[in-house]
Design a protein around this motif. Structure first.
Motif, PDB file in Angstrom:
ATOM      1  N   UNK A  86       0.850  -1.101   0.139  1.00 57.45           N
ATOM      2  CA  UNK A  86       0.078   0.017   0.149  1.00 57.45           C
ATOM      3  C   UNK A  86       0.885   1.379   0.174  1.00 57.45           C
ATOM      4  N   UNK A  87       1.697   1.272   0.822  1.00 59.32           N
ATOM      5  CA  UNK A  87       2.724   2.530   0.792  1.00 59.32           C
ATOM      6  C   UNK A  87       3.433   2.709  -0.352  1.00 59.32           C
ATOM      7  N   UNK A  88       3.907   1.525  -1.173  1.00 61.69           N
ATOM      8  CA  UNK A  88       4.680   1.573  -2.494  1.00 61.69           C
ATOM      9  C   UNK A  88       3.529   2.133  -3.401  1.00 61.69           C
ATOM     10  N   UNK A  89       2.538   1.807  -3.507  1.00 60.40           N
ATOM     11  CA  UNK A  89       1.322   2.282  -4.492  1.00 60.40           C
ATOM     12  C   UNK A  89       1.108   3.743  -4.126  1.00 60.40           C
ATOM     13  N   UNK A  90       0.963   4.122  -3.230  1.00 58.50           N
ATOM     14  CA  UNK A  90       0.544   5.573  -2.677  1.00 58.50           C
ATOM     15  C   UNK A  90       1.719   6.384  -3.081  1.00 58.50           C
ATOM     16  N   UNK A  91       2.897   5.710  -2.849  1.00 55.40           N
ATOM     17  CA  UNK A  91       4.293   6.733  -3.287  1.00 55.40           C
ATOM     18  C   UNK A  91       4.342   6.821  -4.711  1.00 55.40           C
ATOM     19  N   UNK A  92       4.037   5.791  -5.424  1.00 51.90           N
ATOM     20  CA  UNK A  92       4.081   5.658  -6.837  1.00 51.90           C
ATOM     21  C   UNK A  92       3.271   6.638  -7.482  1.00 51.90           C
ATOM     22  N   UNK A  93       1.741   6.553  -7.014  1.00 51.06           N
ATOM     23  CA  UNK A  93       1.006   7.348  -7.417  1.00 51.06           C
ATOM     24  C   UNK A  93       1.030   8.851  -7.134  1.00 51.06           C
ATOM     25  N   UNK A  94       1.740   9.147  -6.066  1.00 47.49           N
ATOM     26  CA  UNK A  94       1.951  10.518  -5.744  1.00 47.49           C
ATOM     27  C   UNK A  94       3.133  11.034  -6.685  1.00 47.49           C
ATOM     28  N   UNK A  95       4.108  10.272  -6.825  1.00 50.14           N
ATOM     29  CA  UNK A  95       5.361  10.527  -7.723  1.00 50.14           C
ATOM     30  C   UNK A  95       4.781  10.798  -9.193  1.00 50.14           C
ATOM     31  N   UNK A  96       3.945   9.899  -9.633  1.00 53.75           N
ATOM     32  CA  UNK A  96       3.411   9.958 -10.875  1.00 53.75           C
ATOM     33  C   UNK A  96       2.609  11.158 -11.206  1.00 53.75           C
ATOM     34  N   UNK A  97       1.890  11.706 -10.220  1.00 54.57           N
ATOM     35  CA  UNK A  97       0.952  13.021 -10.428  1.00 54.57           C
ATOM     36  C   UNK A  97       1.928  14.228 -10.363  1.00 54.57           C
ATOM     37  N   UNK A  98       3.200  14.276  -9.504  1.00 55.16           N
ATOM     38  CA  UNK A  98       3.982  15.262  -9.380  1.00 55.16           C
ATOM     39  C   UNK A  98       4.806  15.532 -10.781  1.00 55.16           C
ATOM     40  N   UNK A  99       5.126  14.180 -11.085  1.00 56.32           N
ATOM     41  CA  UNK A  99       5.665  14.397 -12.538  1.00 56.32           C
ATOM     42  C   UNK A  99       5.100  14.883 -13.786  1.00 56.32           C
ATOM     43  N   UNK A 100       3.609  14.470 -13.890  1.00 52.12           N
ATOM     44  CA  UNK A 100       2.748  14.815 -14.803  1.00 52.12           C
ATOM     45  C   UNK A 100       2.561  16.376 -14.608  1.00 52.12           C
ATOM     46  N   UNK A 101       2.510  16.765 -13.312  1.00 49.16           N
ATOM     47  CA  UNK A 101       2.196  18.082 -13.291  1.00 49.16           C
ATOM     48  C   UNK A 101       3.483  19.026 -13.513  1.00 49.16           C
ATOM     49  N   UNK A 102       4.471  18.328 -13.299  1.00 44.84           N
ATOM     50  CA  UNK A 102       5.953  19.176 -13.305  1.00 44.84           C
ATOM     51  C   UNK A 102       5.935  19.067 -15.201  1.00 44.84           C
ATOM     52  N   UNK A 103       5.782  18.208 -15.808  1.00 40.41           N
ATOM     53  CA  UNK A 103       5.911  18.235 -17.123  1.00 40.41           C
ATOM     54  C   UNK A 103       4.908  19.046 -17.834  1.00 40.41           C
ATOM     55  N   UNK A 104       3.636  19.153 -17.425  1.00 43.28           N
ATOM     56  CA  UNK A 104       2.590  20.048 -18.179  1.00 43.28           C
ATOM     57  C   UNK A 104       2.973  21.426 -17.634  1.00 43.28           C
ATOM     58  N   UNK A 105       3.574  21.825 -16.416  1.00 49.75           N
ATOM     59  CA  UNK A 105       3.869  23.143 -16.025  1.00 49.75           C
ATOM     60  C   UNK A 105       5.068  23.693 -17.017  1.00 49.75           C
ATOM     61  N   UNK A 106       5.995  22.951 -17.512  1.00 47.25           N
ATOM     62  CA  UNK A 106       7.226  23.236 -18.245  1.00 47.25           C
ATOM     63  C   UNK A 106       6.949  22.795 -19.636  1.00 47.25           C
ATOM     64  N   UNK A 107       5.607  22.511 -20.261  1.00 50.53           N
ATOM     65  CA  UNK A 107       5.339  22.007 -21.431  1.00 50.53           C
ATOM     66  C   UNK A 107       5.878  21.231 -22.177  1.00 50.53           C
ATOM     67  N   UNK A 108       6.381  20.373 -21.375  1.00 46.28           N
ATOM     68  CA  UNK A 108       7.117  18.960 -21.969  1.00 46.28           C
ATOM     69  C   UNK A 108       6.222  17.820 -22.338  1.00 46.28           C
ATOM     70  N   UNK A 109       5.158  18.074 -21.777  1.00 48.95           N
ATOM     71  CA  UNK A 109       4.248  16.897 -21.990  1.00 48.95           C
ATOM     72  C   UNK A 109       2.718  17.506 -22.281  1.00 48.95           C
TER      73      UNK A 109
END
Length: 109
Positions: A86-109
């Motif tokens: 559960x901790x691994x899934x929550x951490x992975x989901x949180x990191x994936x959300x932050x990476x998507x938000x970062x790429x969208x912010x910098x217009x990479x994705x």
């Protein structure tokens, strides 16, 4: 043993009685010594048996305690992998959300 009485009679019978009484008292003394040795041996065996039983009871208590600890550890080992997953899934989901938000912010994705 043959002795003469003042009346001139043989007192073989009287001598046998006194020898028999001596033998009886000696055999009784030997029997008492034998029984006292047997009583000591029996007492020693009883105390050793009691000690063995106490040790067996103590070993049984230790085994019961160990068994209870094993059961508790088994229950804990069943739940920890689920918690870790559960901790691994929550951490992975949180990191994936932050990476998507970062790429969208910098217009990479």
């Amino acid at each position: 043993r043959v002795t003469e009485s003042p009346a001139g009679e043989d007192s073989l019978e009287a001598g046998l009685k006194t020898d028999g009484a001596k033998l009886d008292s000696q055999s009784q003394r030997n029997a008492k010594e034998h029984f006292s040795q047997m009583e000591k041996t029996l007492s020693s065996l009883i105390s050793k048996t009691d000690m063995i039983l106490r040790q067996a009871d103590y070993a049984k208590e230790l085994e019961v305690e160990f068994h209870e600890q094993s059961i508790a550890m088994n229950k804990a080992s069943q739940w920890w992998p689920i918690v870790q997953l559960c901790v691994l899934l929550i951490t992975g989901f949180t990191q994936a959300n932050h990476m998507v938000a970062f790429f969208r912010k910098h217009h990479i994705f």
